[in-house]
Motif scaffolding. Structure first.
Motif, short mmCIF file in Angstrom:
data_model
loop_
_atom_site.label_atom_id
_atom_site.label_comp_id
_atom_site.label_asym_id
_atom_site.label_seq_id
_atom_site.Cartn_x
_atom_site.Cartn_y
_atom_site.Cartn_z
N GLY A 1 0.81 -1.22 0.00
CA GLY A 1 0.00 0.00 0.00
C GLY A 1 0.84 1.26 0.00
N GLY A 2 2.00 1.20 0.65
CA GLY A 2 2.85 2.39 0.71
C GLY A 2 3.46 2.76 -0.61
N ASN A 3 3.86 1.75 -1.41
CA ASN A 3 4.62 2.05 -2.62
C ASN A 3 3.80 1.91 -3.90
N GLN A 4 2.54 1.50 -3.81
CA GLN A 4 1.75 1.37 -5.03
C GLN A 4 1.52 2.73 -5.71
N PHE A 5 1.66 3.79 -4.94
CA PHE A 5 1.41 5.14 -5.46
C PHE A 5 2.57 5.64 -6.31
N THR A 6 3.79 5.18 -6.01
CA THR A 6 4.97 5.79 -6.61
C THR A 6 5.00 5.73 -8.14
N PRO A 7 4.76 4.58 -8.78
CA PRO A 7 4.79 4.59 -10.24
C PRO A 7 3.61 5.31 -10.87
N LEU A 8 2.61 5.68 -10.06
CA LEU A 8 1.44 6.37 -10.58
C LEU A 8 1.62 7.88 -10.65
N LEU A 9 2.81 8.36 -10.27
CA LEU A 9 3.03 9.81 -10.27
C LEU A 9 2.78 10.40 -11.66
N LEU A 10 3.28 9.72 -12.71
CA LEU A 10 3.06 10.22 -14.06
C LEU A 10 1.58 10.18 -14.44
N MET A 11 0.87 9.17 -13.96
CA MET A 11 -0.57 9.09 -14.23
C MET A 11 -1.30 10.29 -13.63
N TYR A 12 -0.94 10.65 -12.39
CA TYR A 12 -1.62 11.79 -11.76
C TYR A 12 -1.29 13.09 -12.50
N ARG A 13 -0.10 13.17 -13.06
CA ARG A 13 0.24 14.36 -13.84
C ARG A 13 -0.55 14.40 -15.14
N ARG A 14 -0.67 13.25 -15.83
CA ARG A 14 -1.29 13.24 -17.14
C ARG A 14 -2.81 13.19 -17.08
N LEU A 15 -3.36 12.33 -16.22
CA LEU A 15 -4.81 12.19 -16.15
C LEU A 15 -5.44 13.14 -15.14
N GLY A 16 -4.72 13.40 -14.06
CA GLY A 16 -5.28 14.29 -13.03
C GLY A 16 -4.94 15.74 -13.22
N GLY A 17 -3.93 16.03 -14.06
CA GLY A 17 -3.56 17.42 -14.30
C GLY A 17 -2.78 18.07 -13.19
N TYR A 18 -2.17 17.27 -12.32
CA TYR A 18 -1.40 17.83 -11.21
C TYR A 18 0.01 18.19 -11.67
N SER A 19 0.59 19.22 -11.06
CA SER A 19 1.94 19.65 -11.42
C SER A 19 2.98 18.71 -10.82
N ALA A 20 4.23 18.84 -11.30
CA ALA A 20 5.32 18.04 -10.75
C ALA A 20 5.50 18.31 -9.26
N LEU A 21 5.37 19.58 -8.86
CA LEU A 21 5.51 19.90 -7.44
C LEU A 21 4.39 19.26 -6.62
N SER A 22 3.17 19.23 -7.18
CA SER A 22 2.04 18.64 -6.46
C SER A 22 2.24 17.15 -6.24
N VAL A 23 2.66 16.43 -7.28
CA VAL A 23 2.80 14.98 -7.10
C VAL A 23 3.97 14.66 -6.18
N ASP A 24 5.02 15.48 -6.20
CA ASP A 24 6.10 15.27 -5.23
C ASP A 24 5.63 15.61 -3.82
N ALA A 25 4.71 16.57 -3.71
CA ALA A 25 4.14 16.89 -2.39
C ALA A 25 3.28 15.74 -1.88
N PHE A 26 2.64 14.98 -2.77
CA PHE A 26 1.91 13.78 -2.34
C PHE A 26 2.86 12.80 -1.67
N LEU A 27 4.07 12.66 -2.23
CA LEU A 27 5.09 11.83 -1.58
C LEU A 27 5.46 12.40 -0.22
N GLY A 28 5.54 13.73 -0.15
CA GLY A 28 5.88 14.36 1.12
C GLY A 28 4.84 14.12 2.19
N ALA A 29 3.54 14.11 1.81
CA ALA A 29 2.48 13.83 2.77
C ALA A 29 2.64 12.43 3.37
#
Length: 399
Positions: free
Chosen positions: A21-49
Motif C-alpha cells: 500500500g505504501g509504494n503502489q502510489f509511486t509509479p502512478l506519479l506520471l498518471m496523476y500528472r497526465r490524467l489528473g492534471g497535477y503539477s510536478a511539485l504537487s505529485v512530489d508533495a503527495f510523496l511528502g504527505a
C-alpha cells in the motif's frame, strides 16, 4: 516462551501488505500528472504527505507497542492501510483526499516497519542474529516492489487506472488484521502508569543507549537518510527527467524503474549479512555508501545526458545500495537496542531513513532556481561526505 514457526510469517504478511500500500502510489506519479492534471511539485508533495504520516507512525507506534503489546498496534496499522487505499480509490479527482490517503498510508507503513520488524525478531527466537532483520526487510521490500509493479501495470493496461490499483490492495489486505489476532503476543501489556510517567517511558524508548551513541552518530545517522533517498532518486526523480524519451510508455517505464530498484535491493540483502558477519569494522555500511556515491554520480551525469538507459543503470546501482543499507542499518540498531526499547529505536532508524524520501520534493521545490545537473551534483557531493563519515565511524567505533 516458545512460538510456532509460522507465527512470524503472519506478521511478515502484514508488513508485506502495508509495504504494498505504501509504494503502489509511486509509479502512478506520471498518471496523476497526465490524467489528473497535477503539477510536478504537487505529485512530489503527495510523496511528502506520506513521509509526514510516517513520522508519528514510526516514532509513537514502536514505544507504545513496547508498553502495550505488538498485536493491537499492528492490527490497527494494517486496517489503516486498507482504509487509506479506499480513500485514494474514490478521491483521485481532488488533491485533498490524495493528501489524506497518503498521510494515512504513511502512518500505516510506519506502524508496520517499527512494530512489525520488532515482532518478527521476537517471533524468530533461536534463529541466527542476522536472520530476523533480513526476514523483516525482505518482506517489506517485496511488498514495496510488488505493490509498485502491480499498480503500475494495472494503471498502464487495466481498466479505471485511478481506481483499480487501490481496489486490489484493499482486497489483498482485508483479512490480514483478523489473521494477526491469532499471532502470539511477545510484549504483554505493562501495568498502567500515570500519563506523565507513560510519556517519559515512551521518550526513554527513543533514546540511543549511551555506549552506542558515538557509533550511532558516525555510522547510522549519516547512512540512514540515503536508504530511501536512493529510492526517491531512482524511481521518483529519474522517470520525470527522462519520461519524454519513452513517450506513451512513461507509466510502464516508471514502474519498471521502481521494480528494478527494489528487485536489486532484494537480491543483494544476503550480501549485507555476509559483510556484517565477516568484519567487526562495519564493512556493510561502507559498501552501502560506496554504492550510494556511484548511484548518485550516475544520476548527476544523467541529468545532463537524459538517457532512459542510464537512468535504469542508476536505478540498479541505487537499488543495490538500498538493499545493503537497509539491512546493515537494522542490524546496527538491533545490536544497540535492549528488549524494552527495540521497537522505539527501530522507529527512530526508519524515521531517519524515510527523511531521505523528501529529497524529490526538495529538488522539485528548488528547480525554479537551480538546474537538476547542479542539484544532483550537490547530492553526489553529499553522498561523498557521508561515505567519509561512515568509513571513519566504522573504523573507530565498535560494532
Amino acid at each position: 516462551m516458545l512460538h510456532s514457526r509460522p507465527s512470524w510469517r503472519v506478521v511478515a504478511l502484514a508488513m508485506f501488505t502495508c509495504g504494498w500500500g505504501g509504494n503502489q502510489f509511486t509509479p502512478l506519479l506520471l498518471m496523476y500528472r497526465r490524467l489528473g492534471g497535477y503539477s510536478a511539485l504537487s505529485v512530489d508533495a503527495f510523496l511528502g504527505a506520506y513521509v509526514v504520516g510516517l513520522v508519528p507512525g514510526l516514532l509513537l507506534a514502536g514505544p507504545v507497542s513496547d508498553r502495550r503489546g505488538r498485536r493491537p498496534v499492528l492490527v490497527a496499522g494494517t486496517a489503516a492501510s486498507a482504509v487509506a487505499s479506499l480513500v485514494l480509490c474514490f478521491g483521485g479527482g481532488s488533491a485533498w483526499p490524495i493528501y489524506a490517503g497518503r498521510l494515512l498510508t504513511g502512518v500505516a507503513v510506519g506502524i508496520a516497519m517499527a512494530v512489525g520488524t520488532s515482532w518478527v525478531k521476537e517471533l524468530s527466537s533461536g534463529a541466527d542474529r542476522a536472520l530476523p532483520a533480513r526476514r523483516a526487510s525482505l518482506c517489506q521490500t517485496a511488498g514495496f516492489a510488488l505493490g509498485a509493479g502491480v499498480a503500475g501495470a494495472l494503471a498502464q493496461w487495466g481498466p479505471w487506472p485511478m481506481v483499480t490499483p487501490y481496489a486490489v490492495h484493499v482486497l489483498l489486505t482485508a483479512a490480514v488484521p483478523v489473521l494477526l489476532l491469532r499471532v502470539p503476543e511477545t510484549r504483554p501489556r505493562a501495568a498502567a502508569s500515570p500519563r506523565g510517567g507513560l510519556l517519559r517511558a515512551l521518550l526513554a524508548d527513543l533514546r540511543v543507549p549511551a555506549p552506542a551513541r558515538r557509533r550511532f552518530r558516525l555510522v547510522v545517522l549519516p547512512m540512514a537518510p540515503w536508504v530511501f533517498g536512493s529510492a526517491g532518486l531512482a524511481y521518483a526523480v529519474m522517470p520525470q527527467l527522462v519520461g519524454f524519451r519513452v513517450g506513451d510508455w512513461g507509466l510502464a517505464y516508471a514502474t519498471g524503474l521502481t521494480v528494478l530498484t527494489l528487485g536489486m535491493g532484494l537480491a543483494v540483502q544476503p550480501v549485507a549479512k555476509r559483510l556484517h558477519a565477516r568484519a567487526r569494522a562495519g564493512r556493510a555500511p561502507v559498501a552501502a555508501m560506496t554504492a550510494m556515491l556511484a548511484g548518485t554520480a550516475l544520476c548527476a551525469a544523467n541529468a545532463v545526458l537524459l538517457s532512459a538507459w542510464l537512468a535504469a543503470a542508476a536505478a540498479a546501482v541505487l537499488g543495490a545500495a538500498y538493499g545493503i543499507a537497509v539491512v546493515s542499518g537494522l542490524l546496527e540498531i538491533q545490536r544497540m537496542a535492549g528488549p524494552d526499547d527495540l521497537a522505539g529505536l527501530t522507529g527512530v532508524y526508519y524515521t531517519l531513513a524515510y527523511a531521505g524520501f523528501l529529497l524529490p520534493t526538495l529538488l522539485a521545490s528548488l528547480s525554479g532556481w537551480l538546474s537538476y545537473p547542479v542539484m544532483l551534483t550537490a547530492v553526489a557531493g553529499a553522498a561523498l561526505l557521508c561515505l567519509a563519515l561512515v568509513a571513519t565511524g566504522a573504523r573507530t567505533t565498535t560494532a
